[in-house]
Every structure is written in structure tokens, then in C-alpha cells.
Write a protein that holds these residues in place. Structure first.
Motif, PDB file in Angstrom:
ATOM      1  N   VAL A 197       0.848  -1.187   0.000  1.00 58.65           N
ATOM      2  CA  VAL A 197       0.000   0.000   0.000  1.00 58.65           C
ATOM      3  C   VAL A 197       0.885   1.239   0.000  1.00 58.65           C
ATOM      4  CG1 VAL A 197      -0.144  -0.118   2.528  1.00 58.65           C
ATOM      5  CG2 VAL A 197      -1.837   1.201   1.255  1.00 58.65           C
ATOM      6  N   ASN A 198       0.502   2.217  -0.787  1.00 56.99           N
ATOM      7  CA  ASN A 198       1.249   3.464  -0.856  1.00 56.99           C
ATOM      8  C   ASN A 198       0.980   4.312   0.386  1.00 56.99           C
ATOM      9  OD1 ASN A 198       2.243   2.759  -3.370  1.00 56.99           O
ATOM     10  ND2 ASN A 198       0.638   3.867  -4.484  1.00 56.99           N
ATOM     11  N   VAL A 199       2.031   4.973   0.852  1.00 52.16           N
ATOM     12  CA  VAL A 199       1.910   5.826   2.036  1.00 52.16           C
ATOM     13  C   VAL A 199       2.380   7.250   1.749  1.00 52.16           C
ATOM     14  CG1 VAL A 199       2.131   3.916   3.659  1.00 52.16           C
ATOM     15  CG2 VAL A 199       4.197   5.056   2.825  1.00 52.16           C
ATOM     16  N   GLY A 200       2.554   7.575   0.466  1.00 48.22           N
ATOM     17  CA  GLY A 200       2.979   8.932   0.103  1.00 48.22           C
ATOM     18  C   GLY A 200       1.825   9.918   0.125  1.00 48.22           C
ATOM     19  N   SER A 201       2.069  11.063  -0.469  1.00 55.37           N
ATOM     20  CA  SER A 201       1.054  12.116  -0.496  1.00 55.37           C
ATOM     21  C   SER A 201      -0.076  11.746  -1.464  1.00 55.37           C
ATOM     22  CB  SER A 201       1.701  13.439  -0.925  1.00 55.37           C
ATOM     23  OG  SER A 201       2.276  13.300  -2.231  1.00 55.37           O
ATOM     24  N   VAL A 202      -1.235  12.358  -1.244  1.00 57.20           N
ATOM     25  CA  VAL A 202      -2.403  12.107  -2.069  1.00 57.20           C
ATOM     26  C   VAL A 202      -2.332  12.986  -3.311  1.00 57.20           C
ATOM     27  CG1 VAL A 202      -4.925  12.160  -2.166  1.00 57.20           C
ATOM     28  CG2 VAL A 202      -3.759  11.498  -0.043  1.00 57.20           C
ATOM     29  N   GLY A 203      -2.466  12.370  -4.485  1.00 55.58           N
ATOM     30  CA  GLY A 203      -2.404  13.108  -5.735  1.00 55.58           C
ATOM     31  C   GLY A 203      -3.719  13.759  -6.096  1.00 55.58           C
ATOM     32  N   ARG A 204      -3.765  14.354  -7.257  1.00 52.67           N
ATOM     33  CA  ARG A 204      -4.977  15.029  -7.710  1.00 52.67           C
ATOM     34  C   ARG A 204      -6.126  14.055  -7.961  1.00 52.67           C
ATOM     35  NH1 ARG A 204      -2.596  19.416 -12.150  1.00 52.67           N
ATOM     36  NH2 ARG A 204      -1.293  20.593 -10.660  1.00 52.67           N
ATOM     37  N   ASP A 205      -5.764  12.833  -8.302  1.00 52.38           N
ATOM     38  CA  ASP A 205      -6.803  11.832  -8.552  1.00 52.38           C
ATOM     39  C   ASP A 205      -7.350  11.218  -7.268  1.00 52.38           C
ATOM     40  OD1 ASP A 205      -4.506  10.565  -7.850  1.00 52.38           O
ATOM     41  OD2 ASP A 205      -4.516   9.112  -9.497  1.00 52.38           O
ATOM     42  N   GLY A 206      -6.783  11.580  -6.123  1.00 47.00           N
ATOM     43  CA  GLY A 206      -7.274  11.055  -4.848  1.00 47.00           C
ATOM     44  C   GLY A 206      -6.547   9.818  -4.355  1.00 47.00           C
ATOM     45  N   TRP A 207      -5.597   9.322  -5.124  1.00 46.91           N
ATOM     46  CA  TRP A 207      -4.852   8.124  -4.720  1.00 46.91           C
ATOM     47  C   TRP A 207      -3.490   8.526  -4.167  1.00 46.91           C
ATOM     48  CZ3 TRP A 207      -7.426   3.677  -4.561  1.00 46.91           C
ATOM     49  CH2 TRP A 207      -8.551   3.523  -5.388  1.00 46.91           C
ATOM     50  N   ARG A 208      -3.012   7.741  -3.231  1.00 41.99           N
ATOM     51  CA  ARG A 208      -1.710   8.015  -2.642  1.00 41.99           C
ATOM     52  C   ARG A 208      -0.585   7.575  -3.578  1.00 41.99           C
ATOM     53  NH1 ARG A 208      -1.252   9.706   2.475  1.00 41.99           N
ATOM     54  NH2 ARG A 208      -3.073   9.592   3.860  1.00 41.99           N
ATOM     55  N   HIS A 209       0.509   8.277  -3.502  1.00 41.23           N
ATOM     56  CA  HIS A 209       1.686   7.985  -4.307  1.00 41.23           C
ATOM     57  C   HIS A 209       2.686   7.168  -3.483  1.00 41.23           C
ATOM     58  CE1 HIS A 209       0.594  10.459  -7.761  1.00 41.23           C
ATOM     59  NE2 HIS A 209       0.152  11.378  -6.898  1.00 41.23           N
ATOM     60  N   PRO A 210       3.693   6.568  -4.172  1.00 36.61           N
ATOM     61  CA  PRO A 210       4.758   5.881  -3.449  1.00 36.61           C
ATOM     62  C   PRO A 210       5.490   6.870  -2.534  1.00 36.61           C
ATOM     63  CG  PRO A 210       4.746   5.260  -5.748  1.00 36.61           C
ATOM     64  CD  PRO A 210       3.806   6.427  -5.613  1.00 36.61           C
ATOM     65  N   PRO A 213     -10.045  -1.106   3.849  1.00 34.39           N
ATOM     66  CA  PRO A 213      -9.946   0.370   3.741  1.00 34.39           C
ATOM     67  C   PRO A 213      -8.525   0.899   3.650  1.00 34.39           C
ATOM     68  CG  PRO A 213     -10.184  -0.235   6.035  1.00 34.39           C
ATOM     69  CD  PRO A 213     -10.156  -1.530   5.270  1.00 34.39           C
ATOM     70  N   TRP A 214      -7.523   0.018   3.491  1.00 37.84           N
ATOM     71  CA  TRP A 214      -6.139   0.477   3.513  1.00 37.84           C
ATOM     72  C   TRP A 214      -5.732   1.107   2.190  1.00 37.84           C
ATOM     73  CZ3 TRP A 214      -5.975   0.086   8.372  1.00 37.84           C
ATOM     74  CH2 TRP A 214      -6.518  -1.021   9.024  1.00 37.84           C
ATOM     75  N   ARG A 215      -6.298   0.664   1.112  1.00 40.62           N
ATOM     76  CA  ARG A 215      -6.011   1.263  -0.197  1.00 40.62           C
ATOM     77  C   ARG A 215      -7.330   1.802  -0.748  1.00 40.62           C
ATOM     78  NH1 ARG A 215      -3.527  -2.553  -4.694  1.00 40.62           N
ATOM     79  NH2 ARG A 215      -1.771  -2.583  -3.212  1.00 40.62           N
ATOM     80  N   ARG A 216      -7.494   3.099  -0.697  1.00 44.75           N
ATOM     81  CA  ARG A 216      -8.750   3.710  -1.134  1.00 44.75           C
ATOM     82  C   ARG A 216      -8.480   5.083  -1.727  1.00 44.75           C
ATOM     83  NH1 ARG A 216      -8.578   4.363   4.445  1.00 44.75           N
ATOM     84  NH2 ARG A 216      -8.988   6.470   5.219  1.00 44.75           N
ATOM     85  N   GLN A 217      -9.475   5.589  -2.422  1.00 47.47           N
ATOM     86  CA  GLN A 217      -9.383   6.893  -3.074  1.00 47.47           C
ATOM     87  C   GLN A 217      -9.916   7.969  -2.129  1.00 47.47           C
ATOM     88  OE1 GLN A 217     -11.507   7.192  -6.756  1.00 47.47           O
ATOM     89  NE2 GLN A 217     -10.269   8.910  -7.497  1.00 47.47           N
ATOM     90  N   TYR A 218      -9.097   8.978  -1.906  1.00 41.03           N
ATOM     91  CA  TYR A 218      -9.468  10.059  -1.008  1.00 41.03           C
ATOM     92  C   TYR A 218     -10.136  11.176  -1.793  1.00 41.03           C
ATOM     93  CZ  TYR A 218      -6.390   7.821   2.393  1.00 41.03           C
ATOM     94  OH  TYR A 218      -5.797   6.917   3.249  1.00 41.03           O
ATOM     95  N   GLU A 219     -10.897  11.969  -1.064  1.00 37.36           N
ATOM     96  CA  GLU A 219     -11.473  13.176  -1.649  1.00 37.36           C
ATOM     97  C   GLU A 219     -10.405  14.261  -1.630  1.00 37.36           C
ATOM     98  OE1 GLU A 219     -15.077  14.314   0.190  1.00 37.36           O
ATOM     99  OE2 GLU A 219     -16.020  12.334  -0.031  1.00 37.36           O
ATOM    100  N   VAL A 220     -10.067  14.740  -2.804  1.00 42.19           N
ATOM    101  CA  VAL A 220      -8.934  15.653  -2.929  1.00 42.19           C
ATOM    102  C   VAL A 220      -9.183  16.943  -2.177  1.00 42.19           C
ATOM    103  CG1 VAL A 220      -7.469  16.910  -4.560  1.00 42.19           C
ATOM    104  CG2 VAL A 220      -8.353  14.657  -5.158  1.00 42.19           C
TER     105      VAL A 220
END
Length: 253
Positions: free
Chosen positions: A205-218, A239-246
Motif C-alpha cells: 500500500v502506498n503511504v505517500g502524499s495524495v495526488g490530484r486523482d485522490g490516490w496516494r503515491h509511493p 480500507p487500507w487502499r482507497r481513493q481520497y477526496e482531494v
């Protein structure tokens, strides 16, 4: 000396005659004697009552247990424990066999596969699977079949689903999969789109910052946590890999 022998014999007979009979009685005869003593003390009208009779016998038994340590209550339990253990072992064996037979027969009927083939797939160790992981898989499968499946399958059928146990050797985990009963004639890829998976295995699972698409980066890390996969809702390792609201994520920053 000849005259003394009759005197000795007479003294021995007199001593035996004066000794109480209960001194030579066995424990069972002593129990009967005490029971008769209680019976003489209680009026006949009460003695005919079954409950009073059982109470008196119970009191006599307790007294006998106090007199004879070897026949105490712990000794009685130890004496009867092999019978209890045999009955419990027999019941668990019957439950174990019936649960496995029902699970194999039901899956064979749904998948249109032979029971022997299914059993070989389930108990096969597989290439590269270490012994500790294989033992954990067998134990988890038997826990599911014997304790979870009998109740879970009834609940799943109420909603039109069937439940299966799956083992993921490469991911070092297992899972319970729900599939619609009406989708059993579909291909594997089509059935996978209708599944509801409750898995527990390794994943990244990625733990980086959340991108514009709502997914976390490496960067990503590896975890071995329980999660849900529902393709219809787009859930994967939720719920560990999910799309966030930007918008919400930026406000939090």
C-alpha cells in the motif's frame, strides 16, 4: 500344656463373640447398615416418599465418602472421566466428518467437479509452500468448515450467495469469498467481478502524499492486514487502499 489349649480356644471364641459385627463388615455392608439406621429414624410415611428416600441415600453416600477417601467425589469423577471423554471425542468426530462431507459435496455440486478432485486441491501442499504455512492453511480451513461455514452459509443463502474458503500461498494468507448463486455458470473472470472477498494476506500500500486523482503515491510498504475487495464498488484492499477526496485532503493539509 494340654489343659491350656481348651482355655485358649475358649478365650478366642469369647473375644470374637464380643467383637461388634460392623468391625468385620465391608464398606457396602456398612452403607446398608447406615441406610437401615436412617430408615428406622424416619417415620414410615416419610420413608415412602421418593424424594426423602433419595435425600437419605445421598446423605449416606456423603458420609461414606468422608469415611473412605478412595471413594470420594474426585475419585468418582476420575473413574467416570474416560466415559465422558469417549462420548465427547465421538461427538466431535461425527461433527468433523459431517461438516467436511457437507462442504465438499456442496462445492462439488456448485462447481461441477468431482469430490476427489476438490479434496486433492484442498489438501495439496503445492510447490514452494513451506510446512508452517501449509499447517496454518489446513487449520484455518478446518476452523472455517467446522465452526463458521454451517452458520455463514445459511446467512449467505438468504441473500442469494454462496461462501467459499480460499488459500493464497504466494500472498501467505487466506480468505472467504461470497459469490452469487446465479453466477456459478459464468466464467472465472465474470464471477470475479461479482465477488465479495474478505481476505487476510500480504499486500503493498502506498503511504505517500495524495495526488490530484485522490490516490496516494509511493513509497509503498508491505502489510498483512484483513481487508475487503468488492469489484462492483471499486474496492481493492479496502480500507487500507482507497481513493481520497482531494478537496478534503487539501483542507486537512
Amino acid at each position: 500344656m494340654i489343659c491350656d489349649k481348651p482355655l485358649i480356644l475358649i478365650s478366642v471364641v469369647a473375644a470374637l463373640w464380643s467383637t461388634p459385627a460392623h468391625s468385620f463388615a465391608s464398606p457396602s455392608s456398612a452403607l446398608n447398615e447406615r441406610s437401615s439406621t436412617f430408615q428406622r429414624r424416619v417415620p414410615p410415611s416419610v420413608w415412602t416418599n421418593r424424594q426423602h428416600r433419595q435425600r437419605i441415600v445421598r446423605d449416606v453416600t456423603k458420609t461414606q465418602h468422608r469415611m473412605l477417601p478412595l471413594s470420594s467425589i474426585p475419585a468418582t469423577i476420575i473413574h467416570n472421566s474416560p466415559i465422558l471423554l469417549q462420548n465427547r471425542a465421538l461427538n466431535w468426530t461425527i461433527h468433523f466428518l459431517l461438516a467436511n462431507i457437507v462442504y465438499i459435496c456442496r462445492r462439488s455440486n456448485i462447481r461441477n467437479m468431482s469430490k476427489r478432485e476438490l479434496l486433492q486441491i484442498r489438501v495439496a501442499r503445492g510447490d514452494g509452500v513451506k510446512l508452517p504455512l501449509y499447517v496454518k492453511n489446513i487449520l484455518a480451513w478446518q476452523l472455517f468448515v467446522n465452526f463458521v461455514f454451517p452458520i455463514l452459509e445459511l446467512i449467505a443463502r438468504m441473500f442469494g450467495y454462496v461462501s467459499f474458503y480460499y488459500f493464497y500461498p504466494n500472498a501467505h494468507g487466506f480468505g472467504i469469498i461470497f459469490e452469487p448463486l446465479s453466477a456459478q455458470s459464468f466464467s472465472i473472470s465474470k464471477r470475479a467481478k461479482c465477488q465479495i472477498r474478505c481476505d487476510w494476506h500480504r499486500f503493498s500500500v502506498n503511504v505517500g502524499s495524495v495526488g490530484r486523482d485522490g490516490w496516494r503515491h509511493p513509497p509503498s510498504i508491505e502489510r498483512n492486514w484483513p481487508h475487503f475487495d468488492v469489484p462492483k464498488k471499486g474496492w481493492k484492499h479496502w480500507p487500507w487502499r482507497r481513493q481520497y477526496e482531494v478537496g478534503r485532503e487539501r483542507k486537512e493539509k
